[in-house]
Design a protein around this motif. Sequence first.
Motif, short mmCIF file in Angstrom:
data_model
loop_
_atom_site.label_atom_id
_atom_site.label_comp_id
_atom_site.label_asym_id
_atom_site.label_seq_id
_atom_site.Cartn_x
_atom_site.Cartn_y
_atom_site.Cartn_z
N ILE A 10 50.99 -0.65 6.31
CA ILE A 10 49.99 -0.80 5.25
C ILE A 10 50.48 -1.79 4.20
N GLU A 11 51.75 -1.70 3.84
CA GLU A 11 52.32 -2.65 2.87
C GLU A 11 52.28 -4.07 3.42
N ALA A 12 52.62 -4.24 4.71
CA ALA A 12 52.60 -5.57 5.33
C ALA A 12 51.18 -6.13 5.35
N ALA A 13 50.20 -5.30 5.67
CA ALA A 13 48.81 -5.76 5.68
C ALA A 13 48.36 -6.15 4.28
N THR A 14 48.77 -5.39 3.28
CA THR A 14 48.43 -5.72 1.89
C THR A 14 49.06 -7.05 1.49
N ASN A 15 50.32 -7.25 1.86
CA ASN A 15 50.99 -8.51 1.55
C ASN A 15 50.34 -9.68 2.28
N ALA A 16 49.94 -9.48 3.52
CA ALA A 16 49.26 -10.53 4.28
C ALA A 16 47.93 -10.87 3.63
N ASP A 32 43.53 -12.29 14.05
CA ASP A 32 44.17 -13.11 13.03
C ASP A 32 44.74 -12.24 11.91
N ARG A 33 43.99 -11.20 11.53
CA ARG A 33 44.51 -10.27 10.51
C ARG A 33 45.77 -9.58 11.05
N GLN A 34 45.75 -9.21 12.32
CA GLN A 34 46.92 -8.57 12.93
C GLN A 34 48.10 -9.54 13.00
N LEU A 35 47.84 -10.80 13.33
CA LEU A 35 48.90 -11.79 13.39
C LEU A 35 49.56 -11.94 12.02
N PHE A 36 48.75 -12.09 10.98
CA PHE A 36 49.30 -12.24 9.64
C PHE A 36 50.06 -10.97 9.22
N THR A 37 49.55 -9.81 9.57
CA THR A 37 50.22 -8.55 9.24
C THR A 37 51.55 -8.46 9.98
N ASP A 38 51.57 -8.88 11.24
CA ASP A 38 52.80 -8.88 12.03
C ASP A 38 53.85 -9.78 11.38
N PHE A 39 53.46 -10.98 11.00
CA PHE A 39 54.40 -11.90 10.36
C PHE A 39 54.89 -11.32 9.04
N SER A 40 54.01 -10.72 8.28
CA SER A 40 54.38 -10.11 7.01
C SER A 40 55.34 -8.93 7.23
N PHE A 41 55.06 -8.12 8.23
CA PHE A 41 55.90 -6.96 8.55
C PHE A 41 57.31 -7.40 8.92
N ASN A 42 57.41 -8.43 9.76
CA ASN A 42 58.71 -8.86 10.28
C ASN A 42 59.46 -9.83 9.38
N LEU A 43 58.74 -10.59 8.58
CA LEU A 43 59.38 -11.64 7.78
C LEU A 43 59.31 -11.40 6.28
N GLY A 44 58.58 -10.39 5.87
CA GLY A 44 58.49 -10.08 4.45
C GLY A 44 57.31 -10.75 3.78
N PRO A 45 57.10 -10.45 2.51
CA PRO A 45 55.91 -10.92 1.80
C PRO A 45 55.83 -12.45 1.64
N GLU A 46 56.92 -13.15 1.84
CA GLU A 46 56.92 -14.62 1.72
C GLU A 46 56.68 -15.30 3.06
N TRP A 47 56.20 -14.56 4.05
CA TRP A 47 56.01 -15.08 5.41
C TRP A 47 55.19 -16.36 5.46
N SER A 48 54.14 -16.44 4.65
CA SER A 48 53.25 -17.61 4.73
C SER A 48 53.94 -18.88 4.21
N LYS A 49 54.94 -18.73 3.37
CA LYS A 49 55.70 -19.89 2.90
C LYS A 49 56.67 -20.38 3.96
N LYS A 50 57.05 -19.47 4.86
CA LYS A 50 57.95 -19.83 5.96
C LYS A 50 57.18 -20.46 7.12
N PHE A 51 55.90 -20.16 7.21
CA PHE A 51 55.05 -20.65 8.30
C PHE A 51 53.74 -21.22 7.75
N PRO A 52 53.83 -22.23 6.86
CA PRO A 52 52.60 -22.75 6.25
C PRO A 52 51.69 -23.46 7.25
N SER A 53 52.26 -24.16 8.20
CA SER A 53 51.43 -24.88 9.18
C SER A 53 50.68 -23.91 10.08
#
Length: 108
Positions: A10-16, A32-53
Motif C-alpha cells: 500500500i505504501e509503495a502504491a501510494t508513493n508510485a 502500468d499502475r502495477q509496474l510503477f508500484t513494483d518499482f516503488s516497492f523494490n527501489l523506494g519512493p525515488e524510483w521514478s528519478k532512477k528510471f525517468p526514461s
Amino acid sequence: VEQLFKEDVIEAATNARNAVGPDVFDALPQKDRQLFTDFSFNLGPEWSKKFPSMTDAVLRGDRETALAESKRFKTDPAGNTSPLKDRNDQTSRFFFGVEPTEDEEPLP
C-alpha cells in the motif's frame, strides 16, 4: 508478516501514485499502475528519478521504450555491471507480455 507485506505494498502504491500524480496514476491501465508500484516497492519512493526514461515512456504509451528502459542491473565490488536477468525476464513477461531475449549484455 502478511499484514506487514500488505502495508508495504500500500505504501509503495501510494508513493508510485504521488510520483506521477494521482490523476495520472489513476488513469493508467492496471499493468502500468502495477509496474510503477513494483518499482516503488523494490527501489523506494525515488524510483521514478532512477528510471525517468521508463517512467516517461510508460506515460506516453511507448511500450517498446518502456520495456528497454525497465532493465535493472547489479554492480559488483569491482564496478562491473551485469543484468538482473531473472528479474528483467519476469518484468518482460508480466508487465509487457513479452518473452525475454537471451542476448542481454552487461553495461559498458
